[in-house]
Design a protein around this motif. Structure first.
Motif, PDB file in Angstrom:
ATOM      1  N   SER A  36       0.829  -1.211   0.000  1.00 33.61           N
ATOM      2  CA  SER A  36       0.000   0.000   0.000  1.00 33.61           C
ATOM      3  C   SER A  36       0.860   1.256   0.000  1.00 33.61           C
ATOM      4  CB  SER A  36      -0.939   0.008   1.212  1.00 33.61           C
ATOM      5  OG  SER A  36      -1.856  -1.046   1.123  1.00 33.61           O
ATOM      6  N   LEU A  37       1.935   1.259   0.773  1.00 32.91           N
ATOM      7  CA  LEU A  37       2.843   2.406   0.795  1.00 32.91           C
ATOM      8  C   LEU A  37       3.487   2.615  -0.570  1.00 32.91           C
ATOM      9  CD1 LEU A  37       4.495   1.922   4.297  1.00 32.91           C
ATOM     10  CD2 LEU A  37       2.907   3.748   3.622  1.00 32.91           C
ATOM     11  N   LYS A  38       3.899   1.517  -1.220  1.00 35.33           N
ATOM     12  CA  LYS A  38       4.455   1.629  -2.580  1.00 35.33           C
ATOM     13  C   LYS A  38       3.431   2.241  -3.520  1.00 35.33           C
ATOM     14  CE  LYS A  38       7.226  -2.565  -2.741  1.00 35.33           C
ATOM     15  NZ  LYS A  38       7.425  -3.798  -3.509  1.00 35.33           N
ATOM     16  N   ASN A  39       2.195   1.767  -3.413  1.00 36.23           N
ATOM     17  CA  ASN A  39       1.131   2.291  -4.274  1.00 36.23           C
ATOM     18  C   ASN A  39       0.874   3.776  -4.013  1.00 36.23           C
ATOM     19  OD1 ASN A  39       0.839  -0.267  -5.367  1.00 36.23           O
ATOM     20  ND2 ASN A  39      -0.959  -0.769  -4.140  1.00 36.23           N
ATOM     21  N   LEU A  40       0.897   4.180  -2.750  1.00 38.47           N
ATOM     22  CA  LEU A  40       0.653   5.585  -2.413  1.00 38.47           C
ATOM     23  C   LEU A  40       1.760   6.490  -2.949  1.00 38.47           C
ATOM     24  CD1 LEU A  40      -0.662   5.225   1.238  1.00 38.47           C
ATOM     25  CD2 LEU A  40      -1.982   5.922  -0.764  1.00 38.47           C
ATOM     26  N   VAL A  41       2.997   6.014  -2.904  1.00 34.32           N
ATOM     27  CA  VAL A  41       4.115   6.812  -3.414  1.00 34.32           C
ATOM     28  C   VAL A  41       4.019   6.967  -4.938  1.00 34.32           C
ATOM     29  CG1 VAL A  41       6.629   6.848  -3.725  1.00 34.32           C
ATOM     30  CG2 VAL A  41       5.666   6.326  -1.489  1.00 34.32           C
ATOM     31  N   SER A  42       3.477   5.961  -5.616  1.00 40.44           N
ATOM     32  CA  SER A  42       3.414   6.026  -7.081  1.00 40.44           C
ATOM     33  C   SER A  42       2.064   6.499  -7.616  1.00 40.44           C
ATOM     34  CB  SER A  42       3.755   4.661  -7.681  1.00 40.44           C
ATOM     35  OG  SER A  42       2.793   3.706  -7.294  1.00 40.44           O
ATOM     36  N   THR A  43       1.139   6.875  -6.737  1.00 43.12           N
ATOM     37  CA  THR A  43      -0.181   7.326  -7.172  1.00 43.12           C
ATOM     38  C   THR A  43      -0.169   8.821  -7.463  1.00 43.12           C
ATOM     39  OG1 THR A  43      -1.291   5.617  -5.889  1.00 43.12           O
ATOM     40  CG2 THR A  43      -2.608   7.523  -6.495  1.00 43.12           C
ATOM     41  N   ALA A  44      -0.573   9.160  -8.670  1.00 45.92           N
ATOM     42  CA  ALA A  44      -0.677  10.568  -9.055  1.00 45.92           C
ATOM     43  C   ALA A  44      -2.067  11.087  -8.686  1.00 45.92           C
ATOM     44  CB  ALA A  44      -0.457  10.729 -10.549  1.00 45.92           C
ATOM     45  N   ILE A  49      -9.933  19.549 -10.207  1.00 47.21           N
ATOM     46  CA  ILE A  49     -10.507  19.264 -11.528  1.00 47.21           C
ATOM     47  C   ILE A  49     -11.894  19.881 -11.688  1.00 47.21           C
ATOM     48  CG2 ILE A  49      -9.149  17.193 -11.986  1.00 47.21           C
ATOM     49  CD1 ILE A  49     -11.485  15.497 -11.144  1.00 47.21           C
ATOM     50  N   PHE A  50     -12.593  20.151 -10.599  1.00 44.13           N
ATOM     51  CA  PHE A  50     -13.910  20.777 -10.685  1.00 44.13           C
ATOM     52  C   PHE A  50     -13.879  22.260 -10.319  1.00 44.13           C
ATOM     53  CE2 PHE A  50     -14.872  16.266  -9.679  1.00 44.13           C
ATOM     54  CZ  PHE A  50     -15.330  15.944 -10.940  1.00 44.13           C
ATOM     55  N   ARG A  51     -12.672  22.789 -10.152  1.00 48.42           N
ATOM     56  CA  ARG A  51     -12.460  24.218  -9.893  1.00 48.42           C
ATOM     57  C   ARG A  51     -13.126  24.684  -8.604  1.00 48.42           C
ATOM     58  NH1 ARG A  51      -8.933  26.983 -11.984  1.00 48.42           N
ATOM     59  NH2 ARG A  51     -10.182  28.808 -12.252  1.00 48.42           N
ATOM     60  N   LYS A  52     -13.208  23.807  -7.597  1.00 54.13           N
ATOM     61  CA  LYS A  52     -13.761  24.186  -6.299  1.00 54.13           C
ATOM     62  C   LYS A  52     -12.909  25.275  -5.661  1.00 54.13           C
ATOM     63  CE  LYS A  52     -14.799  22.382  -1.733  1.00 54.13           C
ATOM     64  NZ  LYS A  52     -14.636  21.265  -0.821  1.00 54.13           N
ATOM     65  N   TRP A  58      -5.490  23.845 -12.247  1.00 57.16           N
ATOM     66  CA  TRP A  58      -5.339  22.402 -12.199  1.00 57.16           C
ATOM     67  C   TRP A  58      -3.900  22.043 -11.853  1.00 57.16           C
ATOM     68  CZ3 TRP A  58      -1.966  19.379 -14.902  1.00 57.16           C
ATOM     69  CH2 TRP A  58      -2.176  18.006 -14.858  1.00 57.16           C
ATOM     70  N   GLY A  59      -3.704  20.856 -11.233  1.00 58.32           N
ATOM     71  CA  GLY A  59      -2.357  20.381 -10.927  1.00 58.32           C
ATOM     72  C   GLY A  59      -2.359  18.894 -10.645  1.00 58.32           C
ATOM     73  N   VAL A  60      -1.160  18.343 -10.497  1.00 55.72           N
ATOM     74  CA  VAL A  60      -0.997  16.925 -10.193  1.00 55.72           C
ATOM     75  C   VAL A  60       0.240  16.751  -9.318  1.00 55.72           C
ATOM     76  CG1 VAL A  60       0.332  16.424 -12.291  1.00 55.72           C
ATOM     77  CG2 VAL A  60      -0.980  14.595 -11.215  1.00 55.72           C
ATOM     78  N   PHE A  61       0.180  15.826  -8.364  1.00 54.31           N
ATOM     79  CA  PHE A  61       1.323  15.490  -7.527  1.00 54.31           C
ATOM     80  C   PHE A  61       1.167  14.062  -7.036  1.00 54.31           C
ATOM     81  CE2 PHE A  61      -1.440  18.287  -4.907  1.00 54.31           C
ATOM     82  CZ  PHE A  61      -2.008  17.327  -4.092  1.00 54.31           C
ATOM     83  N   GLU A  81       3.354  20.421  -1.776  1.00 49.80           N
ATOM     84  CA  GLU A  81       2.083  21.059  -2.144  1.00 49.80           C
ATOM     85  C   GLU A  81       0.900  20.363  -1.466  1.00 49.80           C
ATOM     86  OE1 GLU A  81       0.380  23.425  -5.919  1.00 49.80           O
ATOM     87  OE2 GLU A  81       1.759  21.786  -6.287  1.00 49.80           O
ATOM     88  N   LEU A  82       0.948  19.048  -1.364  1.00 50.35           N
ATOM     89  CA  LEU A  82      -0.104  18.313  -0.669  1.00 50.35           C
ATOM     90  C   LEU A  82      -0.151  18.713   0.797  1.00 50.35           C
ATOM     91  CD1 LEU A  82      -2.343  16.222  -0.555  1.00 50.35           C
ATOM     92  CD2 LEU A  82      -0.579  14.458  -0.301  1.00 50.35           C
ATOM     93  N   ARG A  83       1.001  18.894   1.426  1.00 46.68           N
ATOM     94  CA  ARG A  83       1.025  19.339   2.823  1.00 46.68           C
ATOM     95  C   ARG A  83       0.277  20.661   2.988  1.00 46.68           C
ATOM     96  NH1 ARG A  83       6.695  19.960   4.099  1.00 46.68           N
ATOM     97  NH2 ARG A  83       5.977  21.284   5.776  1.00 46.68           N
ATOM     98  N   GLU A  84       0.453  21.572   2.031  1.00 48.13           N
ATOM     99  CA  GLU A  84      -0.261  22.853   2.094  1.00 48.13           C
ATOM    100  C   GLU A  84      -1.774  22.640   2.032  1.00 48.13           C
ATOM    101  OE1 GLU A  84       1.061  25.853  -0.660  1.00 48.13           O
ATOM    102  OE2 GLU A  84       3.155  25.260  -0.383  1.00 48.13           O
ATOM    103  N   TYR A  85      -2.212  21.748   1.145  1.00 49.43           N
ATOM    104  CA  TYR A  85      -3.644  21.464   1.043  1.00 49.43           C
ATOM    105  C   TYR A  85      -4.177  20.814   2.314  1.00 49.43           C
ATOM    106  CZ  TYR A  85      -4.805  22.727  -3.711  1.00 49.43           C
ATOM    107  OH  TYR A  85      -5.084  23.423  -4.836  1.00 49.43           O
ATOM    108  N   LEU A  86      -3.450  19.845   2.841  1.00 45.35           N
ATOM    109  CA  LEU A  86      -3.903  19.156   4.043  1.00 45.35           C
ATOM    110  C   LEU A  86      -3.948  20.087   5.248  1.00 45.35           C
ATOM    111  CD1 LEU A  86      -2.053  15.742   3.643  1.00 45.35           C
ATOM    112  CD2 LEU A  86      -4.491  16.208   3.300  1.00 45.35           C
TER     113      LEU A  86
END
Length: 182
Positions: A36-44, A49-52, A58-61, A81-86
């Motif tokens: 699961s950790l491997k999958n999380l590291v490789s998941t984009a 996408i809905f402009r909330k 738009w972006g991806v990480f 960038e994810l840390r900023e969102y969280l």
């Protein structure tokens, strides 16, 4: 989440994670956690996408920047960038982990998470949410798939089963209604 901006790395014991996930504490679950950790590291993750969030485009990480296990402790780090969102609770909904764990289908899980977020926007018992087929396919990570080009197949194999699963394991009552457009 309060430490999200201050900390670069985070820790959780294997036992604590196994308990949270409702998994037994045997070696097979350790292999599942590693996978699961491997999958999380490789998941984009495609965001906005809905402009909330009208402030950003738009972006991806990657979902998880890194992970390691040492002496029964998982050490992990998020993408900057994810840390900023969280760290900004106004852009995400709180999810019930027990319900999330009970949802088996990835399509049902994506829809359920979207609905939880959508329902958190207003104070009403009944909600109508309009999604174009294109946006629904983006949400379900099917936009590059030719498998569901026909709406009938998409509806029979993905939409109806996902809604049935959401209705079975959560307090939501999802009833798809279709609007044909030209």
């Amino acid at each position: 989440f309060r430490q999200m901006k201050a900390n670069r790395t985070f820790e959780i014991t294997l036992k604590e994670l196994q308990k949270t996930l409702g998994w037994g504490d045997h070696s097979q679950s350790n292999d599942n956690i590693k996978q699961s950790l491997k999958n999380l590291v490789s998941t984009a993750v495609e965001w906005n996408i809905f402009r909330k969030d009208k402030m950003r485009n738009w972006g991806v990480f990657s979902l998880l920047g890194s992970a390691s296990i040492s002496n029964g402790v998982i050490c992990y780090a998020y993408n900057e960038e994810l840390r900023e969102y969280l760290a900004a609770p106004n852009v995400y909904a709180k999810l019930n982990l027990a319900i999330q764990r009970d949802i088996a289908s990835k399509h049902a899980l994506s829809l359920w998470e979207f609905f939880v977020d959508y329902l958190s926007l207003e104070d009403s018992d009944q909600k109508m949410c309009e999604l174009s087929v294109e946006n629904l396919k983006k949400l379900l990570d099917l936009s590059d798939s030719s498998t569901y080009e026909s709406f009938k197949r998409l509806n029979d194999k993905v939409i109806k089963p996902a809604c049935d699963e959401i209705n079975a394991v959560s307090e939501m009552n999802v009833i798809p209604q279709y609007v044909k457009s030209r």
